[in-house]
Write a protein that holds these residues in place. Sequence first.
Motif, PDB file in Angstrom:
ATOM      1  N   ASP A   1       0.702  -1.360  -0.052  1.00  0.00           N
ATOM      2  CA  ASP A   1       0.019  -0.056   0.017  1.00  0.00           C
ATOM      3  C   ASP A   1       0.913   1.287   0.151  1.00  0.00           C
ATOM      4  O   ASP A   1       0.610   2.165  -0.677  1.00  0.00           O
ATOM      5  N   ALA A   2       2.093   1.230   0.772  1.00  0.00           N
ATOM      6  CA  ALA A   2       2.647   2.355   0.853  1.00  0.00           C
ATOM      7  C   ALA A   2       3.510   2.681  -0.738  1.00  0.00           C
ATOM      8  O   ALA A   2       3.836   3.705  -0.865  1.00  0.00           O
ATOM      9  N   ALA A   3       3.657   1.407  -1.194  1.00  0.00           N
ATOM     10  CA  ALA A   3       4.439   1.650  -2.304  1.00  0.00           C
ATOM     11  C   ALA A   3       3.507   2.336  -3.452  1.00  0.00           C
ATOM     12  O   ALA A   3       3.825   3.086  -4.273  1.00  0.00           O
ATOM     13  N   ARG A   4       2.276   1.749  -3.483  1.00  0.00           N
ATOM     14  CA  ARG A   4       1.290   2.232  -4.435  1.00  0.00           C
ATOM     15  C   ARG A   4       1.112   3.858  -4.304  1.00  0.00           C
ATOM     16  O   ARG A   4       1.218   4.556  -4.976  1.00  0.00           O
ATOM     17  N   LEU A   5       0.942   4.113  -2.891  1.00  0.00           N
ATOM     18  CA  LEU A   5       0.763   5.576  -2.571  1.00  0.00           C
ATOM     19  C   LEU A   5       2.239   6.338  -3.106  1.00  0.00           C
ATOM     20  O   LEU A   5       1.998   7.644  -3.431  1.00  0.00           O
ATOM     21  N   ARG A   6       3.171   5.797  -2.766  1.00  0.00           N
ATOM     22  CA  ARG A   6       4.500   6.389  -3.136  1.00  0.00           C
ATOM     23  C   ARG A   6       4.442   6.721  -4.592  1.00  0.00           C
ATOM     24  O   ARG A   6       4.888   7.697  -5.107  1.00  0.00           O
ATOM     25  N   ALA A   7       4.076   5.615  -5.535  1.00  0.00           N
ATOM     26  CA  ALA A   7       3.907   5.790  -6.852  1.00  0.00           C
ATOM     27  C   ALA A   7       3.202   6.840  -7.415  1.00  0.00           C
ATOM     28  O   ALA A   7       3.366   7.650  -8.198  1.00  0.00           O
ATOM     29  N   ARG A   8       1.909   6.948  -6.743  1.00  0.00           N
ATOM     30  CA  ARG A   8       0.807   7.560  -6.869  1.00  0.00           C
ATOM     31  C   ARG A   8       1.311   9.465  -6.703  1.00  0.00           C
ATOM     32  O   ARG A   8       1.171  10.186  -7.441  1.00  0.00           O
ATOM     33  N   LEU A   9       2.087   9.423  -5.496  1.00  0.00           N
ATOM     34  CA  LEU A   9       2.646  10.570  -5.224  1.00  0.00           C
ATOM     35  C   LEU A   9       3.487  11.186  -6.305  1.00  0.00           C
ATOM     36  O   LEU A   9       3.802  12.437  -6.534  1.00  0.00           O
ATOM     37  N   THR A  10       4.439  10.366  -6.744  1.00  0.00           N
ATOM     38  CA  THR A  10       5.665  10.800  -7.636  1.00  0.00           C
ATOM     39  C   THR A  10       4.822  11.137  -9.063  1.00  0.00           C
ATOM     40  O   THR A  10       5.468  12.031  -9.540  1.00  0.00           O
ATOM     41  N   ALA A  11       3.909  10.101  -9.227  1.00  0.00           N
ATOM     42  CA  ALA A  11       3.387  10.602 -10.595  1.00  0.00           C
ATOM     43  C   ALA A  11       2.450  12.011 -10.298  1.00  0.00           C
ATOM     44  O   ALA A  11       2.497  12.742 -11.539  1.00  0.00           O
ATOM     45  N   HIS A  12       1.897  12.253  -9.610  1.00  0.00           N
ATOM     46  CA  HIS A  12       1.292  13.766  -9.376  1.00  0.00           C
ATOM     47  C   HIS A  12       2.481  14.816  -9.439  1.00  0.00           C
ATOM     48  O   HIS A  12       2.357  15.895  -9.721  1.00  0.00           O
TER      49      HIS A  12
END
Length: 70
Positions: free
Chosen positions: A56-67
């Motif tokens: 879940d943290a990796a998914r959130l990190r990727a999402r934040l990076t993309a934004h």
Amino acid sequence: MSPLRYVKHLRLLAAPRRLLTGDVTAAQVAHAVGYESATQFSRECRAIHGRPPMQDAARLRARLTAHGSA
């Protein structure tokens, strides 16, 4: 919502932020947010978020990076 369930909800909301902010393990975060059992913490995170805490943290990190790069 019962008081116990509310506290559990708050702990599970705080956990992803802690996983995102540092180089910590799921077990360390479990203890930091008030769980004695990392296994129970992982099981409850999976039930709420649909995946284990680190995924879940990796998914959130990727999402934040993309934004952040948009």
